[in-house]
Design an enzyme around this catalytic site. Structure first.
Site, PDB file in Angstrom:
ATOM      1  N   LYS A 152       0.824  -1.218   0.000  1.00 30.98           N
ATOM      2  CA  LYS A 152       0.000   0.000   0.000  1.00 30.98           C
ATOM      3  C   LYS A 152       0.852   1.260   0.000  1.00 30.98           C
ATOM      4  O   LYS A 152       0.475   2.265  -0.586  1.00 30.98           O
ATOM      5  CB  LYS A 152      -0.957   0.007   1.202  1.00 30.98           C
ATOM      6  CG  LYS A 152      -2.009  -1.075   1.056  1.00 30.98           C
ATOM      7  CD  LYS A 152      -3.325  -0.718   1.689  1.00 30.98           C
ATOM      8  CE  LYS A 152      -4.270  -1.870   1.553  1.00 30.98           C
ATOM      9  NZ  LYS A 152      -5.516  -1.618   0.940  1.00 30.98           N
ATOM     10  N   LYS A 174     -11.472  -3.511  -2.970  1.00 28.75           N
ATOM     11  CA  LYS A 174     -12.345  -2.325  -3.001  1.00 28.75           C
ATOM     12  C   LYS A 174     -11.652  -1.170  -3.702  1.00 28.75           C
ATOM     13  O   LYS A 174     -12.280  -0.358  -4.346  1.00 28.75           O
ATOM     14  CB  LYS A 174     -12.696  -1.887  -1.575  1.00 28.75           C
ATOM     15  CG  LYS A 174     -13.524  -2.890  -0.815  1.00 28.75           C
ATOM     16  CD  LYS A 174     -13.996  -2.263   0.491  1.00 28.75           C
ATOM     17  CE  LYS A 174     -13.976  -3.278   1.610  1.00 28.75           C
ATOM     18  NZ  LYS A 174     -12.672  -3.415   2.253  1.00 28.75           N
ATOM     19  N   LYS A 177      -5.587  -9.488  -6.235  1.00 30.39           N
ATOM     20  CA  LYS A 177      -6.830  -9.910  -5.583  1.00 30.39           C
ATOM     21  C   LYS A 177      -7.945  -8.898  -5.877  1.00 30.39           C
ATOM     22  O   LYS A 177      -7.668  -7.713  -6.107  1.00 30.39           O
ATOM     23  CB  LYS A 177      -6.630 -10.090  -4.079  1.00 30.39           C
ATOM     24  CG  LYS A 177      -6.448  -8.811  -3.308  1.00 30.39           C
ATOM     25  CD  LYS A 177      -6.636  -9.038  -1.816  1.00 30.39           C
ATOM     26  CE  LYS A 177      -6.708  -7.693  -1.118  1.00 30.39           C
ATOM     27  NZ  LYS A 177      -7.579  -7.632   0.018  1.00 30.39           N
TER      28      LYS A 177
HETATM   29  N1  AQP Z   1     -10.136 -10.791  -2.922  1.00 31.07           N
HETATM   30  C1  AQP Z   1     -10.436 -11.344  -1.754  1.00 31.07           C
HETATM   31  N2  AQP Z   1     -10.672 -12.680  -1.663  1.00 31.07           N
HETATM   32  C2  AQP Z   1     -11.002 -13.246  -0.485  1.00 31.07           C
HETATM   33  N3  AQP Z   1     -11.132 -12.559   0.669  1.00 31.07           N
HETATM   34  C3  AQP Z   1     -10.911 -11.232   0.623  1.00 31.07           C
HETATM   35  N4  AQP Z   1     -10.961 -10.276   1.559  1.00 31.07           N
HETATM   36  C4  AQP Z   1     -10.661  -9.082   1.007  1.00 31.07           C
HETATM   37  N5  AQP Z   1     -10.410  -9.227  -0.298  1.00 31.07           N
HETATM   38  C5  AQP Z   1     -10.560 -10.562  -0.570  1.00 31.07           C
HETATM   39  C6  AQP Z   1     -11.313 -10.521   2.949  1.00 31.07           C
HETATM   40  O1  AQP Z   1     -12.413  -9.688   3.271  1.00 31.07           O
HETATM   41  C7  AQP Z   1     -12.324  -9.299   4.632  1.00 31.07           C
HETATM   42  C8  AQP Z   1     -12.490  -7.821   4.755  1.00 31.07           C
HETATM   43  O2  AQP Z   1     -11.424  -7.163   4.095  1.00 31.07           O
HETATM   44  P1  AQP Z   1     -11.066  -5.676   4.509  1.00 31.07           P
HETATM   45  O3  AQP Z   1     -12.193  -4.809   4.224  1.00 31.07           O
HETATM   46  O4  AQP Z   1     -10.618  -5.670   5.911  1.00 31.07           O
HETATM   47  O5  AQP Z   1      -9.837  -5.233   3.710  1.00 31.07           O
HETATM   48  P2  AQP Z   1      -8.969  -5.811   2.594  1.00 31.07           P
HETATM   49  O6  AQP Z   1      -8.613  -7.221   2.860  1.00 31.07           O
HETATM   50  O7  AQP Z   1      -7.829  -4.887   2.394  1.00 31.07           O
HETATM   51  O8  AQP Z   1     -10.018  -5.728   1.395  1.00 31.07           O
HETATM   52  P3  AQP Z   1      -9.972  -4.858   0.122  1.00 31.07           P
HETATM   53  O9  AQP Z   1     -11.256  -5.050  -0.547  1.00 31.07           O
HETATM   54  O10 AQP Z   1      -8.759  -5.197  -0.678  1.00 31.07           O
HETATM   55  O11 AQP Z   1      -9.919  -3.376   0.642  1.00 31.07           O
HETATM   56  P4  AQP Z   1      -8.927  -2.182   0.265  1.00 31.07           P
HETATM   57  O12 AQP Z   1      -8.944  -2.110  -1.230  1.00 31.07           O
HETATM   58  O13 AQP Z   1      -9.509  -0.968   0.904  1.00 31.07           O
HETATM   59  O14 AQP Z   1      -7.594  -2.532   0.831  1.00 31.07           O
HETATM   60  C9  AQP Z   1     -10.969  -9.780   5.144  1.00 31.07           C
HETATM   61  O15 AQP Z   1     -11.166 -10.962   5.906  1.00 31.07           O
HETATM   62  C10 AQP Z   1     -10.212 -10.075   3.905  1.00 31.07           C
HETATM   63  O16 AQP Z   1      -9.269 -11.103   4.104  1.00 31.07           O
END
Ligand code: AQP
Length: 338
Positions: A118, A203, A200
């Site tokens: 990040k 968001k 992956k």
């Molecule tokens: N692509 C994914 N596949 C499976 N699990 C996923 N998780 C996130 N992306 C995937 C799981 O969703 C839960 C919540 O995630 P988060 O909101 O805490 O943050 P993150 O993992 O950083 O998700 P994002 O969507 O990628 O957010 P941004 O873009 O803001 O960083 C967690 O249990 C995560 O493992």
């Protein structure tokens, strides 16, 4: 000590309100929470303090926080048996983070791959909050004397740090925290972006077609699947060397509840277009009732659920924090004399 009493085993997990919840969040995390809530005392948090580790529009953040709470309920989290709450409503999360900061080593945080990804080249200007993110996550989990943390694969390293911090604190100050175990699903732990199968689904994906949001319209879902990248070759089979097709098949498998061999048999001899069409159909069918339930949760009902959740969460968080303070000698002048 609260965590030595006989009680139901606990789970804790959360989602950051940094953007709309997507199929990766659902298949990697929420879907398992819905199952596990019947076997565990469950705490599901909307982790808004984590969201502000990168710049957020404040109005959007507030709205997203409520939208995510609605989606928790709409996808099957039952507020009667699970505690749903907003992280910033329980100030113990921020307080315990400070205490844990004081036993965390800079080197440990420097090894965190999510921070490296990040912060990328803007390391010097990245916020301290982003660097400290894993410690806040450890505080979230340890406050509730959590036994199990259901998360996607991307959170595995953070969970290991949480365990290390719990063990270190217990060693230095006496048995205080439960040491939690991760629960990472075998399928769905890492759903990939539809526009780049090396990344992956996320968001904050810059590509608008990479991510299926739980609130996407049927038309948008169909368009995104239609544009999804595929691999060379024509066979529709689970195959690690063909990550794009394997990703689409995993989503199909999870949403239909079929076995992998049945999924392969179903698509034998078919083309990619057929797979994408059917995948869009099952996704739209899955999303329709979720979106209807979201619409039916009134503001008042949501307020009541989040208020109730805050109270239930705070009661436990406060007990843990009091214990931590006492063990660290942070009792304050009055209580020390009492
Ligand atoms: N692509 C994914 N596949 C499976 N699990 C996923 N998780 C996130 N992306 C995937 C799981 O969703 C839960 C919540 O995630 P988060 O909101 O805490 O943050 P993150 O993992 O950083 O998700 P994002 O969507 O990628 O957010 P941004 O873009 O803001 O960083 C967690 O249990 C995560 O493992």
């Amino acid at each position: 000590m609260e965590h030595n009493e006989s009680r139901m085993r606990r789970i804790f997990s959360g989602v950051k309100p940094t953007g709309p919840i997507h199929l990766g969040n659902y298949l990697g995390a929420l879907r398992n929470w819905v199952e596990l809530q019947h076997q565990y005392e469950s705490f599901f948090c909307i982790v808004d303090l984590h969201a502000i580790t990168v710049s957020q529009d404040s109005q959007e953040l507030a709205a997203r926080t409520r939208e995510i709470a609605r989606l928790y309920i709409a996808t099957g989290i039952d507020p009667k048996i699970s505690t749903i709450f907003v992280q910033s409503d329980v100030s113990e999360h921020a307080e315990l983070t400070w205490m844990l900061n004081c036993i965390t080593r800079v080197g440990e945080l420097e090894r965190m791959t999510q921070f490296k990804d990040k912060a990328r080249r803007q390391r010097e200007s990245a916020g301290v909050g982003l660097f400290d993110y894993p410690v806040l996550m450890a505080a979230d989990i340890l406050l509730y004397q959590t036994d199990l943390v259901p998360v996607g694969e991307d959170q595995k390293q953070h969970l290991e740090l949480t365990r290390d911090l719990a063990i270190r604190f217990n060693r230095d100050y006496g048995e205080t925290f439960r040491v939690p175990d991760p629960f990472i699903p075998k399928v769905g732990a890492r759903i990939m972006s539809l526009s780049d199968s090396t990344k992956k689904m996320s968001k904050s994906d810059e590509s608008p077609n990479g991510c299926i949001e739980l609130l996407d319209t049927a038309e948008t879902v169909r368009r995104k699947f239609k544009r999804a990248v595929t691999d060379s070759g024509t066979e529709i089979k689970f195959d690690e060397s063909r990550p794009a097709i394997t990703n689409l098949l995993s989503i199909y498998q999870l949403l239909t509840g079929k076995q992998p061999e049945d999924v392969e048999a179903h698509f034998a001899g078919q083309g990619y277009a057929q797979l994408k069409n059917e995948l869009a159909d099952v996704t739209v069918e899955f999303l329709r009732p979720v979106q209807e339930r979201v619409e039916n949760i009134s503001d008042q009902e949501l307020d009541r659920i989040l208020d109730d959740g805050r109270r239930r969460a705070q009661e436990i968080a406060r007990q843990t924090l009091d214990d931590v303070k006492r063990r660290m000698g942070l009792q304050g002048a009055l209580r020390a004399r009492a």
